[in-house]
Design a protein around this motif. Structure first.
Motif, PDB file in Angstrom:
ATOM      1  N   GLN A  60      -4.525  -0.795   8.512  1.00 14.44           N
ATOM      2  CA  GLN A  60      -3.693  -1.343   7.439  1.00 14.44           C
ATOM      3  C   GLN A  60      -4.398  -1.235   6.094  1.00 14.44           C
ATOM      4  O   GLN A  60      -3.768  -0.916   5.080  1.00 14.44           O
ATOM      5  CB  GLN A  60      -3.340  -2.801   7.725  1.00 14.44           C
ATOM      6  CG  GLN A  60      -2.353  -2.998   8.841  1.00 14.44           C
ATOM      7  CD  GLN A  60      -2.106  -4.460   9.149  1.00 14.44           C
ATOM      8  OE1 GLN A  60      -2.775  -5.365   8.622  1.00 14.44           O
ATOM      9  NE2 GLN A  60      -1.146  -4.721  10.025  1.00 14.44           N
ATOM     10  N   LYS A  61      -5.697  -1.494   6.093  1.00 13.83           N
ATOM     11  CA  LYS A  61      -6.465  -1.414   4.845  1.00 13.83           C
ATOM     12  C   LYS A  61      -6.471   0.016   4.308  1.00 13.83           C
ATOM     13  O   LYS A  61      -6.305   0.248   3.115  1.00 13.83           O
ATOM     14  CB  LYS A  61      -7.898  -1.894   5.055  1.00 13.83           C
ATOM     15  CG  LYS A  61      -8.715  -1.943   3.761  1.00 13.83           C
ATOM     16  CD  LYS A  61     -10.154  -2.284   4.032  1.00 13.83           C
ATOM     17  CE  LYS A  61     -10.831  -1.025   4.381  1.00 13.83           C
ATOM     18  NZ  LYS A  61     -12.171  -0.809   4.167  1.00 13.83           N
ATOM     19  N   GLU A  62      -6.648   0.974   5.203  1.00 10.93           N
ATOM     20  CA  GLU A  62      -6.667   2.378   4.782  1.00 10.93           C
ATOM     21  C   GLU A  62      -5.322   2.812   4.220  1.00 10.93           C
ATOM     22  O   GLU A  62      -5.265   3.675   3.333  1.00 10.93           O
ATOM     23  CB  GLU A  62      -7.053   3.266   5.965  1.00 10.93           C
ATOM     24  CG  GLU A  62      -8.495   3.087   6.392  1.00 10.93           C
ATOM     25  CD  GLU A  62      -8.809   3.730   7.734  1.00 10.93           C
ATOM     26  OE1 GLU A  62      -7.939   4.430   8.289  1.00 10.93           O
ATOM     27  OE2 GLU A  62      -9.932   3.508   8.236  1.00 10.93           O
ATOM     28  N   GLU A  63      -4.233   2.221   4.712  1.00  9.22           N
ATOM     29  CA  GLU A  63      -2.896   2.589   4.274  1.00  9.22           C
ATOM     30  C   GLU A  63      -2.383   1.737   3.111  1.00  9.22           C
ATOM     31  O   GLU A  63      -1.325   2.035   2.552  1.00  9.22           O
ATOM     32  CB  GLU A  63      -1.930   2.483   5.453  1.00  9.22           C
ATOM     33  CG  GLU A  63      -2.256   3.457   6.572  1.00  9.22           C
ATOM     34  CD  GLU A  63      -1.450   3.210   7.834  1.00  9.22           C
ATOM     35  OE1 GLU A  63      -0.625   2.270   7.850  1.00  9.22           O
ATOM     36  OE2 GLU A  63      -1.644   3.957   8.809  1.00  9.22           O
ATOM     37  N   ALA A  64      -3.108   0.694   2.754  1.00  9.40           N
ATOM     38  CA  ALA A  64      -2.656  -0.230   1.706  1.00  9.40           C
ATOM     39  C   ALA A  64      -2.526   0.479   0.363  1.00  9.40           C
ATOM     40  O   ALA A  64      -3.371   1.291  -0.014  1.00  9.40           O
ATOM     41  CB  ALA A  64      -3.618  -1.404   1.590  1.00  9.40           C
ATOM     42  N   MET A  65      -1.469   0.163  -0.337  1.00  6.53           N
ATOM     43  CA  MET A  65      -1.188   0.784  -1.628  1.00  6.53           C
ATOM     44  C   MET A  65      -1.540  -0.123  -2.817  1.00  6.53           C
ATOM     45  O   MET A  65      -1.788   0.364  -3.898  1.00  6.53           O
ATOM     46  CB  MET A  65       0.301   1.134  -1.721  1.00  6.53           C
ATOM     47  CG  MET A  65       0.730   2.116  -0.665  1.00  6.53           C
ATOM     48  SD  MET A  65      -0.047   3.690  -0.921  1.00  6.53           S
ATOM     49  CE  MET A  65       1.307   4.777  -0.731  1.00  6.53           C
ATOM     50  N   HIS A  66      -1.552  -1.417  -2.590  1.00  8.72           N
ATOM     51  CA  HIS A  66      -1.783  -2.370  -3.677  1.00  8.72           C
ATOM     52  C   HIS A  66      -3.137  -3.042  -3.507  1.00  8.72           C
ATOM     53  O   HIS A  66      -3.560  -3.351  -2.400  1.00  8.72           O
ATOM     54  CB  HIS A  66      -0.676  -3.427  -3.716  1.00  8.72           C
ATOM     55  CG  HIS A  66       0.693  -2.832  -3.886  1.00  8.72           C
ATOM     56  ND1 HIS A  66       1.120  -2.287  -5.062  1.00  8.72           N
ATOM     57  CD2 HIS A  66       1.711  -2.688  -3.003  1.00  8.72           C
ATOM     58  CE1 HIS A  66       2.348  -1.832  -4.918  1.00  8.72           C
ATOM     59  NE2 HIS A  66       2.731  -2.054  -3.667  1.00  8.72           N
ATOM     60  N   ILE A  67      -3.785  -3.297  -4.620  1.00  9.03           N
ATOM     61  CA  ILE A  67      -5.117  -3.896  -4.603  1.00  9.03           C
ATOM     62  C   ILE A  67      -5.102  -5.272  -3.944  1.00  9.03           C
ATOM     63  O   ILE A  67      -6.042  -5.643  -3.237  1.00  9.03           O
ATOM     64  CB  ILE A  67      -5.738  -3.953  -6.026  1.00  9.03           C
ATOM     65  CG1 ILE A  67      -7.203  -4.398  -5.974  1.00  9.03           C
ATOM     66  CG2 ILE A  67      -4.945  -4.874  -6.936  1.00  9.03           C
ATOM     67  CD1 ILE A  67      -8.123  -3.389  -5.363  1.00  9.03           C
TER      68      ILE A  67
END
Length: 92
Positions: A60-67
């Motif tokens: 999920q972290k690798e795919e996250a788009m927002h800071i």
């Protein structure tokens, strides 16, 4: 860890939610501490479940788009690693 984080939040609350003369915590730190507390309280106590959950959170972290998502996931991952370490120590 939970108690220390709760104390930091409580000190900030007694100050009326605002930093005065260098005391208190800012809203970002408060969210970080609340997230850490929630993760520690809700984390599974089984090493295999923790490893699987860590893999999911890493993805999920690798795919996250927002800071904001990245920051939240980093906090969750750090706390899950702490719990996993403690669970593994206890099993030995």
């Amino acid at each position: 860890m939970i108690e220390a984080s709760q104390r930091m939040i409580a000190v900030n609350s007694r100050l009326g939610g605002e930093a005065r003369e260098g005391w208190g915590i800012n809203p970002v730190m408060k969210r970080h501490l609340e997230s850490a507390i929630k993760t520690l309280q809700n984390a599974p106590r089984d090493a295999d479940k923790l490893r699987k959950l860590l893999e999911v959170k890493q993805r999920q972290k690798e795919e996250a788009m927002h800071i904001e998502d990245t920051q939240r996931l980093v906090t969750e991952i750090e706390m899950l690693k702490v719990v996993l370490y403690m669970v593994c120590i206890k099993q030995q």
